[in-house]
Write an enzyme that holds these catalytic residues in place. Structure first.
Site, PDB file in Angstrom:
ATOM      1  N   HIS A   4     -51.968  37.429 -28.598  1.00  0.00           N
ATOM      2  CA  HIS A   4     -51.740  36.232 -27.769  1.00  0.00           C
ATOM      3  C   HIS A   4     -52.984  35.880 -26.951  1.00  0.00           C
ATOM      4  O   HIS A   4     -52.932  35.834 -25.723  1.00  0.00           O
ATOM      5  CB  HIS A   4     -50.572  36.402 -26.780  1.00  0.00           C
ATOM      6  CG  HIS A   4     -49.305  36.924 -27.355  1.00  0.00           C
ATOM      7  ND1 HIS A   4     -48.660  36.325 -28.407  1.00  0.00           N
ATOM      8  CD2 HIS A   4     -48.556  38.008 -27.013  1.00  0.00           C
ATOM      9  CE1 HIS A   4     -47.560  37.010 -28.682  1.00  0.00           C
ATOM     10  NE2 HIS A   4     -47.470  38.034 -27.868  1.00  0.00           N
ATOM     11  N   ASP A  62     -43.902  39.809 -33.892  1.00  0.00           N
ATOM     12  CA  ASP A  62     -43.721  40.032 -32.452  1.00  0.00           C
ATOM     13  C   ASP A  62     -42.260  40.211 -32.040  1.00  0.00           C
ATOM     14  O   ASP A  62     -41.697  41.286 -32.192  1.00  0.00           O
ATOM     15  CB  ASP A  62     -44.403  38.867 -31.711  1.00  0.00           C
ATOM     16  CG  ASP A  62     -44.496  39.072 -30.212  1.00  0.00           C
ATOM     17  OD1 ASP A  62     -44.083  40.132 -29.738  1.00  0.00           O
ATOM     18  OD2 ASP A  62     -44.982  38.167 -29.506  1.00  0.00           O
TER      19      ASP A  62
HETATM   20 ZN    ZN Z   1     -45.880  41.537 -27.879  1.00  0.00          ZN
END
Ligand code: ZN
Length: 467
Positions: A282, A333
């Site tokens: 991210h 994720d």
């Molecule tokens: Zn994560």
């Protein structure tokens, strides 16, 4: 029939295979007893005794970011509970869920998840594992109990794993004390390294299993604890992978600026030797300088498009980053979706929607977006695993997918449009027919060898969690 017999299990012939230099005809794949490719030979006649792949063969895709337990939450937080539902309110719900996970439950969830991954064409996973302790924060008899359950689930399913025990030490920037609902996660660098050593003793590394570490985020470790962790890791496993959540939320960027005087990516690059062993998960909120500096570092940007969309994180500047030769891989994720095709599609679609253009992530050398993104996600994902899973070439693990050439997304198309059809078309069942890991066929005609039993156990675990 394409059934691989014991005797012929070390080779497979493919009429079409996607090699590092693109689609090739009449390819013989051969591998050894460890499941590692020994030769890949295009333009060769099919030997009489060798099994034939049922369709075009493409390399298996690595999944570089997973929190296995979150699979059981998918679809359960899609309602508005307060006026400003965001990442942080989702995190509160997720913590409540994490508090209820048992060792048996985690094993069943992970087992089912990894089967879903294999069926979707992910042949490796990096597990960013942070639920370590009992609900009250005390240690299990085996401190590595939960991580070991996850490793065992991977091995039983056939997926390759990079296990990354997470160092979660603080509750926020400025070494804030952890919250009560974070106590299952908390370690010091030393207790985490000890857990990693225990785990390595019980489940040694192999061509299917590698270890590294994951400092959770800059808000959860200090500069000193990160340094101690990396020094300890390098003493035992020099060069092992290091993954970190870096800049998922603007609030995190603001807090880092306020307490540390720098944005997260800049802070990390300025203080640590960040190179190809690092995966920055991210890296969503990066400014122009950080984008270029991250690309230059050789680190992998870990992009988790469906989760980032689901959590309302933001959009990564993918075009600028790719133009600067930045490396990336993809991860499922939170497992709101488990499908690398959807991750690549959304990576491109985010750019199209923002820029009101088409084929944004193509380049002059690689005009087909799907091919370019597939190649890049395979290369970056393989690097992030720290394992030899980088495509169909000797020395890499015998991991691949067999496509269904009769599927309506690719039937009658020329081979140069196959990956476009696979990535961009959404028509009915998956075009991925068979899946091999380490030379073993683990998914055959869209079914995993263990899926019924694993799904039944998953449902028992889920019912227990939702009671
Ligand atoms: Zn994560």
């Amino acid at each position: 029939m394409t059934q691989v017999t014991k005797q012929a299990s070390q080779s497979l012939f493919a009429e079409h295979a996607y090699l590092p230099d693109g689609w090739r005809r009449q390819v013989l794949l051969q591998w050894d007893a460890q499941g590692v490719l020994t030769s890949v030979t295009p333009d060769t006649a099919a030997p009489a005794d060798v099994a034939k792949a049922a369709g075009p063969v493409v390399p298996g895709m690595p999944n570089l970011h997973s929190h296995a337990f979150q699979r059981a939450m998918a679809g359960l937080t899609e309602y508005r509970a307060n006026a400003t539902d965001n990442f942080w309110s989702w995190r509160d719900l997720m913590y409540r869920f994490a508090a209820r996970i048992t060792p048996e439950g985690l094993a069943a969830i992970a087992q089912w998840l990894y089967i879903e991954m294999l069926k979707a064409g992910y042949t490796s996973v990096c597990e960013f594992h942070y639920v370590h302790h009992m609900p009250d924060g005390s240690r299990y008899g085996n401190a590595a109990e939960l991580a070991q359950r996850v490793v065992d689930a991977a091995q039983a399913s056939g997926i390759g794993m990079t296990m990354l025990p997470v160092l979660y030490q603080f509750g926020g920037f400025g070494a804030r004390a952890p919250r009560e609902d974070q106590r299952r996660f908390i370690n010091t660098p030393d207790s985490l390294l000890e857990m990693l050593n225990t785990l390595r003793g019980a489940r040694p590394e192999s061509s299917a299993l590698r270890y590294g570490v994951a400092p959770h985020s800059l808000r959860a470790v200090s500069q000193q604890s990160l340094r101690t962790l990396l020094e300890g890791l390098d003493a035992d496993l020099p060069g092992a992978p290091v993954h970190i959540h870096i800049a998922e939320q603007t609030a995190e960027v603001d807090a880092c600026l306020e307490t540390e005087g720098a944005r997260p990516v800049q802070w990390l690059l300025d203080r640590f030797h960040v190179d190809g062993r690092w995966c920055l998960v991210h890296a969503t909120h990066v400014n122009a300088e950080e984008t270029l500096a991250l690309a230059r570092s050789g680190a992998i940007a870990g992009l988790c498009l469906t989760t980032e969309a689901n959590l309302g994180d933001g959009i990564f500047p993918a075009q600028e980053y790719l133009d600067a030769q930045g490396r990336f891989g993809i991860g499922s994720d939170s497992h709101i979706g488990v499908d690398w095709r959807a991750e690549l599609r959304l990576l491109e679609y985010g750019q199209r929607l923002v820029r009101r253009q088409r084929n944004v992530l193509a380049s002059t050398d690689a005009t087909h977006v799907a091919d370019r993104l597939f190649d890049a996600a395979l290369d970056g994902g393989a690097r992030a695993t720290g394992r030899a899973v980088n495509g169909l070439r000797p020395g890499q693990r015998a991991d691949w997918l067999v496509l269904d050439a009769d599927h309506s997304s690719i039937a009658e198309h020329a081979s140069d449009a196959w990956l476009s059809g696979v990535v961009f078309c959404e028509h009915g069942e998956t075009p991925i027919r068979d899946v091999y890991t380490g030379g073993t066929k683990v998914v055959s005609e869209r079914k995993h060898r263990d899926e019924e039993r694993a799904y039944a156990q998953y449902r028992v675990a889920l019912a227990g969690l939702l009671k």
